[in-house]
Design an enzyme around this catalytic site. Sequence first.
Site, PDB file in Angstrom:
ATOM      1  N   HIS A  17      10.402   4.257   3.697  1.00 39.78           N
ATOM      2  CA  HIS A  17      10.347   3.232   2.641  1.00 39.78           C
ATOM      3  C   HIS A  17      11.411   3.507   1.575  1.00 39.78           C
ATOM      4  O   HIS A  17      12.098   2.595   1.120  1.00 39.78           O
ATOM      5  CB  HIS A  17       8.976   3.241   1.937  1.00 39.78           C
ATOM      6  CG  HIS A  17       7.823   2.784   2.780  1.00 39.78           C
ATOM      7  ND1 HIS A  17       6.677   3.524   2.936  1.00 39.78           N
ATOM      8  CD2 HIS A  17       7.635   1.646   3.492  1.00 39.78           C
ATOM      9  CE1 HIS A  17       5.828   2.865   3.697  1.00 39.78           C
ATOM     10  NE2 HIS A  17       6.384   1.718   4.061  1.00 39.78           N
ATOM     11  N   LYS A  41      -8.645  -4.200   4.860  1.00 39.95           N
ATOM     12  CA  LYS A  41      -8.224  -2.886   5.366  1.00 39.95           C
ATOM     13  C   LYS A  41      -8.972  -1.788   4.627  1.00 39.95           C
ATOM     14  O   LYS A  41      -9.362  -1.961   3.481  1.00 39.95           O
ATOM     15  CB  LYS A  41      -6.713  -2.704   5.144  1.00 39.95           C
ATOM     16  CG  LYS A  41      -5.860  -3.245   6.267  1.00 39.95           C
ATOM     17  CD  LYS A  41      -4.461  -2.641   6.175  1.00 39.95           C
ATOM     18  CE  LYS A  41      -3.503  -3.246   7.194  1.00 39.95           C
ATOM     19  NZ  LYS A  41      -2.126  -2.800   6.960  1.00 39.95           N
ATOM     20  N   ARG A  94      12.542  -0.905  12.094  1.00 44.04           N
ATOM     21  CA  ARG A  94      12.867   0.400  12.666  1.00 44.04           C
ATOM     22  C   ARG A  94      13.344   0.281  14.103  1.00 44.04           C
ATOM     23  O   ARG A  94      14.289   0.920  14.524  1.00 44.04           O
ATOM     24  CB  ARG A  94      11.638   1.316  12.628  1.00 44.04           C
ATOM     25  CG  ARG A  94      11.251   1.739  11.232  1.00 44.04           C
ATOM     26  CD  ARG A  94       9.843   2.225  11.194  1.00 44.04           C
ATOM     27  NE  ARG A  94       8.921   1.149  11.547  1.00 44.04           N
ATOM     28  CZ  ARG A  94       7.629   1.161  11.293  1.00 44.04           C
ATOM     29  NH1 ARG A  94       7.067   2.201  10.725  1.00 44.04           N
ATOM     30  NH2 ARG A  94       6.873   0.138  11.629  1.00 44.04           N
ATOM     31  N   SER A 132       3.582   4.850   8.011  1.00 47.64           N
ATOM     32  CA  SER A 132       2.457   5.368   7.220  1.00 47.64           C
ATOM     33  C   SER A 132       1.291   5.694   8.151  1.00 47.64           C
ATOM     34  O   SER A 132       0.607   6.705   7.982  1.00 47.64           O
ATOM     35  CB  SER A 132       2.010   4.338   6.192  1.00 47.64           C
ATOM     36  OG  SER A 132       3.062   4.018   5.323  1.00 47.64           O
TER      37      SER A 132
HETATM   38  O1  PNS Z   1       3.318  -2.538   5.124  1.00 48.73           O
HETATM   39  P1  PNS Z   1       2.807  -3.689   5.936  1.00 48.73           P
HETATM   40  O2  PNS Z   1       1.301  -3.564   6.094  1.00 48.73           O
HETATM   41  O3  PNS Z   1       3.535  -3.838   7.235  1.00 48.73           O
HETATM   42  O4  PNS Z   1       3.095  -5.033   5.089  1.00 48.73           O
HETATM   43  C1  PNS Z   1       2.650  -6.283   5.556  1.00 48.73           C
HETATM   44  C2  PNS Z   1       2.828  -7.392   4.495  1.00 48.73           C
HETATM   45  C3  PNS Z   1       2.256  -6.964   3.162  1.00 48.73           C
HETATM   46  C4  PNS Z   1       4.297  -7.697   4.321  1.00 48.73           C
HETATM   47  C5  PNS Z   1       2.117  -8.666   5.029  1.00 48.73           C
HETATM   48  O5  PNS Z   1       0.844  -8.329   5.495  1.00 48.73           O
HETATM   49  C6  PNS Z   1       1.985  -9.765   3.981  1.00 48.73           C
HETATM   50  O6  PNS Z   1       2.954 -10.339   3.553  1.00 48.73           O
HETATM   51  N1  PNS Z   1       0.718 -10.043   3.545  1.00 48.73           N
HETATM   52  C7  PNS Z   1       0.427 -10.995   2.507  1.00 48.73           C
HETATM   53  C8  PNS Z   1      -0.321 -12.206   3.051  1.00 48.73           C
HETATM   54  C9  PNS Z   1       0.656 -13.208   3.633  1.00 48.73           C
HETATM   55  O7  PNS Z   1       1.542 -13.708   2.959  1.00 48.73           O
HETATM   56  N2  PNS Z   1       0.470 -13.505   4.931  1.00 48.73           N
HETATM   57  C10 PNS Z   1       1.318 -14.403   5.677  1.00 48.73           C
HETATM   58  C11 PNS Z   1       2.516 -13.660   6.268  1.00 48.73           C
HETATM   59  S1  PNS Z   1       3.530 -14.746   7.226  1.00 48.73           S
END
Ligand code: PNS
Length: 164
Positions: A17, A41, A94, A132
Amino acid sequence: MRRAIYPGSFDPVTNGHLDIIERGCKLFDEIIIAILVNPDKRPLFTIEERREMLLEVIQTISTGNCRLLVEDFQGLLVHYAVQREADAIVRGIRAVSDYEYELQMALMNRRLEPRIETVFMMPAEVYSYVSSRLVKEVFQLGATIQGLVPPSVEARMSEKLKRG
Ligand code: PNS
């Protein structure tokens, strides 16, 4: 002024990150590191702990003139991005395996909010397998995570494990 959102769970923040944040700083004047509050979660660290860890470790990287902020958000990422008047969402990719999911999210986000661009960035190869999830798994099973997360995060992980 170019502002980006770098969203994620950051449970916990890894060196991967940080690498992306450093690279993002070459492109943007301001990056808001945005921690998703996800009631579905069961995270290892609370939002407050994750925020504290991020605030600590961003002091250790080179950001040039780029301003870094740490916030949290709920609901749709694009709504938050518009509310914060961001130009772009930064995501790290990645490996090819990340790409499919990230592409889906980027295209859905674009459909929901065409004004916000998604910028994919590649971390250094040495972090290409760092996540993570895996960091938590191997650490909880007794392996060292030195070099994969900042020392302060490693210390907090040890604390968590001791307290159970
Ligand atoms: O670190 P992560 O868990 O891979 O991050 C995922 C994240 C936070 C980018 C994604 O879950 C997100 O944007 N969640 C917010 C809800 C949302 O907007 N959902 C629609 C995505 S198209």
